[in-house]
Design a protein around this motif. Structure first.
Motif, PDB file in Angstrom:
ATOM      1  N   THR A 133      40.644  44.080  38.219  1.00 43.05           N
ATOM      2  CA  THR A 133      41.722  44.231  37.252  1.00 43.05           C
ATOM      3  C   THR A 133      41.272  45.182  36.150  1.00 43.05           C
ATOM      4  O   THR A 133      40.098  45.224  35.789  1.00 43.05           O
ATOM      5  CB  THR A 133      42.140  42.890  36.628  1.00 43.05           C
ATOM      6  OG1 THR A 133      43.217  43.107  35.703  1.00 43.05           O
ATOM      7  CG2 THR A 133      40.998  42.215  35.895  1.00 43.05           C
ATOM      8  N   THR A 146      44.253  39.878  31.483  1.00 43.20           N
ATOM      9  CA  THR A 146      44.278  39.270  32.813  1.00 43.20           C
ATOM     10  C   THR A 146      42.892  38.761  33.195  1.00 43.20           C
ATOM     11  O   THR A 146      42.744  37.660  33.740  1.00 43.20           O
ATOM     12  CB  THR A 146      44.765  40.293  33.858  1.00 43.20           C
ATOM     13  OG1 THR A 146      46.103  40.672  33.544  1.00 43.20           O
ATOM     14  CG2 THR A 146      44.718  39.708  35.261  1.00 43.20           C
ATOM     15  N   GLY A 190      49.568  33.651  39.117  1.00 42.55           N
ATOM     16  CA  GLY A 190      50.615  34.653  39.274  1.00 42.55           C
ATOM     17  C   GLY A 190      50.320  35.959  38.562  1.00 42.55           C
ATOM     18  O   GLY A 190      51.246  36.648  38.108  1.00 42.55           O
ATOM     19  N   GLN A 191      49.040  36.322  38.479  1.00 37.05           N
ATOM     20  CA  GLN A 191      48.649  37.539  37.769  1.00 37.05           C
ATOM     21  C   GLN A 191      48.866  38.771  38.650  1.00 37.05           C
ATOM     22  O   GLN A 191      48.107  39.036  39.576  1.00 37.05           O
ATOM     23  CB  GLN A 191      47.188  37.445  37.333  1.00 37.05           C
ATOM     24  CG  GLN A 191      46.913  36.368  36.304  1.00 37.05           C
ATOM     25  CD  GLN A 191      47.679  36.598  35.019  1.00 37.05           C
ATOM     26  OE1 GLN A 191      47.673  37.691  34.458  1.00 37.05           O
ATOM     27  NE2 GLN A 191      48.346  35.568  34.541  1.00 37.05           N
ATOM     28  N   THR A 192      49.897  39.544  38.341  1.00 35.50           N
ATOM     29  CA  THR A 192      50.223  40.724  39.147  1.00 35.50           C
ATOM     30  C   THR A 192      49.311  41.905  38.845  1.00 35.50           C
ATOM     31  O   THR A 192      49.327  42.897  39.587  1.00 35.50           O
ATOM     32  CB  THR A 192      51.684  41.136  38.911  1.00 35.50           C
ATOM     33  OG1 THR A 192      51.876  41.406  37.510  1.00 35.50           O
ATOM     34  CG2 THR A 192      52.643  40.024  39.336  1.00 35.50           C
ATOM     35  N   ASP A 193      48.539  41.827  37.754  1.00 37.91           N
ATOM     36  CA  ASP A 193      47.636  42.914  37.396  1.00 37.91           C
ATOM     37  C   ASP A 193      46.279  42.786  38.091  1.00 37.91           C
ATOM     38  O   ASP A 193      45.372  43.567  37.816  1.00 37.91           O
ATOM     39  CB  ASP A 193      47.405  42.950  35.877  1.00 37.91           C
ATOM     40  CG  ASP A 193      48.640  43.382  35.117  1.00 37.91           C
ATOM     41  OD1 ASP A 193      49.355  44.261  35.642  1.00 37.91           O
ATOM     42  OD2 ASP A 193      48.909  42.835  34.037  1.00 37.91           O
ATOM     43  N   LYS A 198      44.062  42.164  41.839  1.00 40.53           N
ATOM     44  CA  LYS A 198      44.039  42.192  43.301  1.00 40.53           C
ATOM     45  C   LYS A 198      42.607  42.008  43.763  1.00 40.53           C
ATOM     46  O   LYS A 198      41.667  42.143  42.969  1.00 40.53           O
ATOM     47  CB  LYS A 198      44.607  43.503  43.820  1.00 40.53           C
ATOM     48  CG  LYS A 198      43.949  44.746  43.260  1.00 40.53           C
ATOM     49  CD  LYS A 198      44.712  45.995  43.679  1.00 40.53           C
ATOM     50  CE  LYS A 198      44.971  46.889  42.502  1.00 40.53           C
ATOM     51  NZ  LYS A 198      45.742  48.089  42.831  1.00 40.53           N
TER      52      LYS A 198
END
Length: 264
Positions: A185, A190, A230-233, A235
């Motif tokens: 990230t 995040t 649910g952290q979209t920033d 991967k």
């Protein structure tokens, strides 16, 4: 009264050791907001894990913080301490990124003759790495040595955080041994959230790893944490296309009973 229980006479329940190690990059590139955010995140982690440790009946949690820049050193003189004794000293940034030195230090201390001494058995060690760059020393030699020769490292729960666009997810994946166990990230907020959640989830799962047949992994914890928050920033390195061939392990010795002293 004959049936009255004297609480002072009760023997404390023997709990296996659960060591949690944070291996943190404090090189010069961490200067400014990154090191400030890391300190803030770690202070929250210590608070959360401390509360969990105080109420956990399954394992005796101890923490060690290993910082690496130009060399590697433990935050506390004893290296590994119970949460009630541990004092977090804010980290400062500067120097190189000697990840190899950190791996060498882990190799020396991941032993029942050193940090893993316990008369009540042990859970799988938890090792959480964090870096915002790439190693500047001979990390490959150090990784080869610890991954091939240290069975505690081989069978530990390892998770990596690659923070920022300059973090080398491929190298960190090799160190952790699984690209799906590395979180990337570039958002510091995040990172803050995920570090806290990964730490508590690792402790909750790891505290039961001394039970026969329970085999938690860093990949499972990472995937569960990202879904939970649910952290979209964020991967995984695997999502970014990084692949890792797991290092060879010594197959002549089976995985131990974590309550025994089978290994150094």
């Amino acid at each position: 009264m004959g049936n009255t229980i004297d609480m002072n006479e009760l023997e404390p329940v023997a709990r296996p050791l659960l060591p949690i190690f944070f291996v943190l990059d404090t090189s010069g590139s961490m200067t400014g907001q990154p090191i400030s955010m890391l300190n803030h995140a770690m202070e929250e982690v210590i608070n959360i894990l401390g509360n969990f440790a105080a109420s956990n009946a399954d394992a005796l949690l101890k923490i060690g913080v290993l910082q690496f820049s130009s060399g590697a050193k433990w935050m506390q003189p004893k290296g590994l301490e119970e949460f009630g004794d541990f004092v977090y000293n804010p980290l400062t940034a500067g120097g190189l990124t000697d990840m190899g030195a950190a791996l060498d230090e882990l190799d020396q201390k991941l032993s029942r003759r050193s940090f893993l001494v316990s008369t009540t058995g042990r859970c799988k060690p938890i090792i959480i790495f964090m870096t915002d760059g790439q190693p500047t020393d001979d990390w490959e030699k150090a990784l080869k040595n610890i991954s091939e020769n240290n069975k505690w490292y081989q069978n530990s729960i390892k998770i990596g955080f690659a923070v920022g666009d300059q973090a080398n997810t491929s190298i960190l994946s090799q160190i952790v041994g699984n690209s799906e166990a590395v979180i990337q990230t570039s958002d510091l907020a995040t990172f803050n959230i995920l570090l806290q959640k990964v730490a508590i989830n690792s402790a909750m799962i790891g505290s039961k790893s001394h039970i026969a047949g329970d085999n938690p992994s860093g990949e499972d914890i990472v995937k569960g944490t990202i879904e939970e928050t649910g952290q979209t920033d964020a991967k995984t390195a695997g999502d970014m296309g990084v692949t890792v061939t797991p290092p060879p392990t010594d197959t002549t010795t089976s995985e131990p009973d974590w309550g025994s002293d089978d290994w150094d």
